[in-house]
Enzyme design. Structure first.
Site, PDB file in Angstrom:
ATOM      1  CE1 TYR A 105      44.100 -28.083 -24.397  1.00  0.00           C
ATOM      2  CE2 TYR A 105      45.104 -27.109 -26.356  1.00  0.00           C
ATOM      3  CZ  TYR A 105      44.098 -27.850 -25.762  1.00  0.00           C
ATOM      4  OH  TYR A 105      43.079 -28.364 -26.530  1.00  0.00           O
ATOM      5  CG  ASP A 146      42.625 -29.218 -20.865  1.00  0.00           C
ATOM      6  OD1 ASP A 146      42.613 -30.364 -20.372  1.00  0.00           O
ATOM      7  OD2 ASP A 146      42.026 -28.922 -21.911  1.00  0.00           O
ATOM      8  CG  ASN A 148      43.134 -32.696 -23.077  1.00  0.00           C
ATOM      9  OD1 ASN A 148      41.914 -32.842 -23.075  1.00  0.00           O
ATOM     10  ND2 ASN A 148      43.732 -31.742 -23.771  1.00  0.00           N
TER      11      ASN A 148
END
Length: 615
Positions: A105, A146, A148
C-alpha cells in the site's frame, strides 16, 4: 493461478463484500490494502472457512495489508527490514504456490511539497532498494497493491485535471519507473495497451457515475512470471455495489502448468480465460470467466446490438467534464461522445474477432410487445436528447463501413439478433452477439456466444453455456423462465408477485420451466410460493411471452449481404473528418480501399417490413 489485488478501504465496513467476492471469484491469491484494523481484529476465521490461508500486517484505523492464498503461505515478511523506524503497515510479503507475492500500500502523498509527499517519494525509493537487496528479478515474483500512482496519462480519465496531483506528478511517475526498471512488468498494461480503464474513482463529485477514474491499483510481475500471464482485468462491478470501496479488484491470470522456479516448485493450475473479472453490470460474479471459445469453424458472424452499444458508449464516455464543459463535440457544436465510443467498439470488435460476416441491428420504434403489454418498458427514461441525433450518425458510420444496418418493423433489435444467430448456427457458422443486454444470454448455444461490454470496452466478458451455469445455475434457455418468474424492473416485466430470484432458481431447478412448474403446482413449497404462483399464473405466461426473443422474424438478409469485404476507407475517413475524429483513424481495420464514393452493399428487398435502417 489467479492473482488479484484490492484496496478494501476498511475491512470492518466491507467484510461482507470481501467474503462474497472470495466465494464467487475464488482467486488463488488476493492481496489486500487499507485494512484499517489491528492483526487481532482481522476476520481470520471467516477467511479460513472459505479455504484461505492469510498473512496479515495490520494497523488500527489506518493502512494495513494482507495476503490471502488457497495454497499454504511460507516465509512471511513484514515491512522492508531496512533499519528505518516506520510505524506504518504498508508491506507484507510471502511465498505461496511457488511464487513470491508482495502486497503493498503505497503512500498517497497528501499534497505535492508536503511532508507526506516527501514520505511517499522516500518510501518508493526504499521499496526499490528493498527489492534489489532481498529479491531477484529472475525469480517469479508479483508486486501487487494500491500504488497510488497512475503510470501514464491514458491511465487517467481527465489527465489535465490530475497533472500536478500526487497521483500523476512527474516525480511520482519517475519513482514508479525506477521500480519497473528493477525488473517488473505491468501485466494489465501488457493486455490493455490502449488504456482507458480505471481501478479507482473518487467518492466525491459522482466520479464513478461519470466514469472519471484513474488506474492506480496494479499487479506487476517479474519477467519469468509475466511471461505466463494469460489475461488481466478490472472488476468494476464491485464499485457499483452498495457501500463499495472506492477501488475495484484488479485480477491477473497466470498459466503455471509448468514449474516457474527453475523446476523447483510446480504449481499446476489451469490458465485463466480472458476477462477473468467481469465489468459488465449484469454479469455480477467477478469469477464470470470469459468463456472459452466455441469449437472454431470455417466461418464467424459478429452481430451487434446497435442501440445497446450506443447507450453504453454514451454513458461510458461522459459528455461533460468535471467543470461542466462538453468533452466530445465538433467545432460547430455537434455532440459526438456516443458516435466516438461506438466507433471504437466497432473497430476493436472487427479487429479482434476477424469475422467473416458482420451486421448491426437497431430498434425501430413500437413493437408487438407494446401491443401485448402497454406498460412494457414503461419505467425507462426516454432517450437523452443529446443521444438521439447521434444514433443517426452511428447508422451512417455503420453504412460507411459497408455493414448492413438492419431494422424490423414491429420487432426489437434483440429479435433481429436472435433470428440471425439462429440461422447462422443452423448453417454451421459460429456467432458472437455483441450486446449490453443480458436478455441475449437466452440465445447462447453450441455455436452462439455473447460478448457483454461494461461501461468501457476494456471491461468485457464473453459468455457461453458454462458461464451461464456458473452464474445462474441454469441453462441459457431457462433464463427466459427465470426472468418471467421474478420479473424485471428495467423492462417493466411484471413477473409473478412474491417470486424472487432464489425462489425462481429453485423452481426451475426442480421443474425445468414455467410450464413444468404449473404442472406440479400442488407440490410447490413453501405455501406462500404456491399461492403466489396461483395468483400470478396469467402474468407468468405473459411475462414469458414478453421476455422470449423471437428467432424467426421475417427479415430477408443473405450472408453475402453481411460478408466482410474491402470497405471504402475514404468514405469512413470523410465521415471522421466531419466528426473531427483524428487519432481513431489510425486503428481502422485492414482492408480499406481508400477510394471514395462507393456505396454500402444493399440489403435484399425486405419482407414483412424488415430491412436496412432508415438513412
Amino acid at each position: 493461478m489467479i492473482v488479484a489485488t484490492w484496496n478494501l478501504n476498511s475491512i470492518r465496513v466491507r467484510q461482507p463484500h470481501l467474503l462474497d467476492w472470495l466465494a464467487r471469484a475464488r482467486p488463488d491469491v488476493l492481496c489486500l490494502q487499507e485494512l484499517k484494523v489491528a492483526d487481532k481484529d482481522f476476520p481470520l476465521d471467516a477467511v479460513r472457512e472459505l479455504g484461505y490461508h492469510a498473512a496479515v500486517h495490520g494497523q488500527p484505523t489506518y493502512n494495513g495489508v494482507a495476503i490471502l492464498s488457497r495454497a499454504p503461505i511460507e516465509d512471511v515478511r513484514v515491512g522492508m527490514d531496512d533499519g528505518v523506524d516506520d510505524p506504518q503497515a504498508r508491506l507484507v510479503a510471502a511465498r505461496t504456490g511457488g511464487v513470491r507475492v508482495i502486497s503493498a500500500y503505497f503512500p498517497n502523498g497528501g499534497e505535492v511539497g508536503s511532508d507526506k509527499w516527501a514520505y511517499k517519494l522516500a518510501w518508493m525509493g526504499r521499496l526499490r532498494a528493498h527489492l534489489a537487496r532481498d529479491y531477484r528479478p529472475d525469480e517469479p515474483l508479483a508486486l501487487c497493491g494500491d500504488f497510488n500512482v497512475a503510470p501514464e496519462d491514458h491511465d487517467v480519465a481527465r489527465p489535465a485535471d490530475w497533472a500536478d496531483s500526487v497521483l500523476c506528478h512527474p516525480d511520482a511517475r519517475a519513482a514508479l519507473d525506477a521500480l519497473r526498471a528493477w525488473g517488473l512488468v505491468d501485466v494489465f498494461r501488457a493486455h490493455h495497451p490502449q488504456g482507458g480503464v480505471w481501478s479507482w474513482w473518487d467518492y466525491r463529485g459522482s466520479a464513478f457515475a461519470r466514469d472519471d477514474g484513474l488506474r492506480i491499483d496494479h499487479v506487476w510481475a517479474t519477467a519469468p512470471l509475466a511471461a505466463r500471464c494469460t489475461a488481466s482485468a478490472i472488476d468494476r462491478a464491485e464499485r457499483e455495489r452498495d457501500k463499495p470501496s472506492d477501488h475495484a479488484p484488479v485480477v491477473a491470470g497466470f498459466d503455471l502448468a509448468a514449474a516457474v522456479d527453475g523446476g523447483a516448485a510446480a504449481a499446476v493450475v489451469a490458465p485463466v480465460a480472458e476477462g477473468a473479472a467481469d465489468g459488465a453490470p449484469a454479469a455480477q460474479p467477478p469469477a464470470a470467466q470469459a468463456a472459452a471459445p466455441t469449437t472454431p469453424s470455417a466461418r464467424k458472424l459478429v452481430v451487434i446490438d446497435g442501440h445497446s452499444l450506443a447507450y453504453r458508449a454514451f454513458y461510458g464516455l461522459p459528455l461533460y467534464d468535471r467543470r461542466g464543459k462538453v468533452s466530445f463535440s465538433t467545432a460547430s457544436g455537434e455532440l459526438t461522445n456516443a458516435v466516438y465510443g461506438f466507433a471504437n467498439m466497432l473497430i476493436k470488435t472487427w479487429t479482434d474477432e476477424r469475422p467473416d460476416y458482420i451486421a448491426v441491428a437497431f430498434d425501430a420504434g413500437r413493437t408487438f410487445r407494446d401491443d401485448l403489454f402497454e406498460p412494457y418498458k414503461g419505467t425507462r427514461d426516454k432517450m437523452p436528447d443529446e443521444l438521439a441525433p447521434q444514433i443517426e450518425r452511428i447508422v451512417e458510420l455503420v453504412r460507411a463501413f459497408g455493414i448492413p444496418a438492419i431494422t424490423a418493423e414491429g420487432y426489437e433489435a434483440d429479435d433481429i439478433l436472435g433470428t440471425l444467430a439462429t440461422r447462422a448456427a443452423a448453417d454451421g457458422i459460429d456467432v458472437l452477439i455483441v450486446t449490453g443486454d443480458t436478455d441475449a444470454f437466452q440465445l447462447i448455444g453450441p455455436h452462439v456466444r455473447v460478448l457483454a461490454p461494461g461501461r468501457l470496452w476494456s471491461d468485457v466478458a464473453v459468455w457461453d453455456a458454462d458461464g451461464i451455469a456458473r452464474r445462474y445455475g441454469l441453462t441459457p434457455a431457462q433464463l427466459i423462465d427465470f426472468k418471467a418468474l421474478k420479473g424485471d424492473t428495467s423492462d417493466n416485466i411484471p413477473g409473478v408477485k412474491g417470486i424472487g430470484e432464489k425462489t425462481a432458481q429453485s423452481l426451475l431447478a426442480a421443474y425445468g420451466t414455467i410450464e413444468g412448474t404449473y404442472e406440479h403446482l400442488g407440490e410447490v413449497t413453501p405455501e406462500r410460493a404456491r399461492l403466489a404462483l396461483e395468483a400470478g399464473r396469467d402474468m407468468a405466461f405473459l411475462s414469458k411471452d414478453l421476455v422470449t426473443i423471437r428467432t424467426d422474424i421475417p427479415i430477408d438478409v443473405r450472408w453475402d449481404d453481411c460478408a466482410v469485404h474491402a470497405y471504402d476507407r475514404g468514405r469512413v475517413e470523410a465521415l471522421f473528418d466531419v466528426l473531427e475524429f483524428r487519432t481513431i483513424r489510425n486503428r481502422l481495420p485492414a482492408g480499406g480501399t481508400g477510394g471514395a464514393g462507393a456505396a454500402a452493399p444493399p440489403l435484399s428487398p425486405a419482407t414483412g417490413g424488415a430491412g436496412a435502417a432508415p438513412a
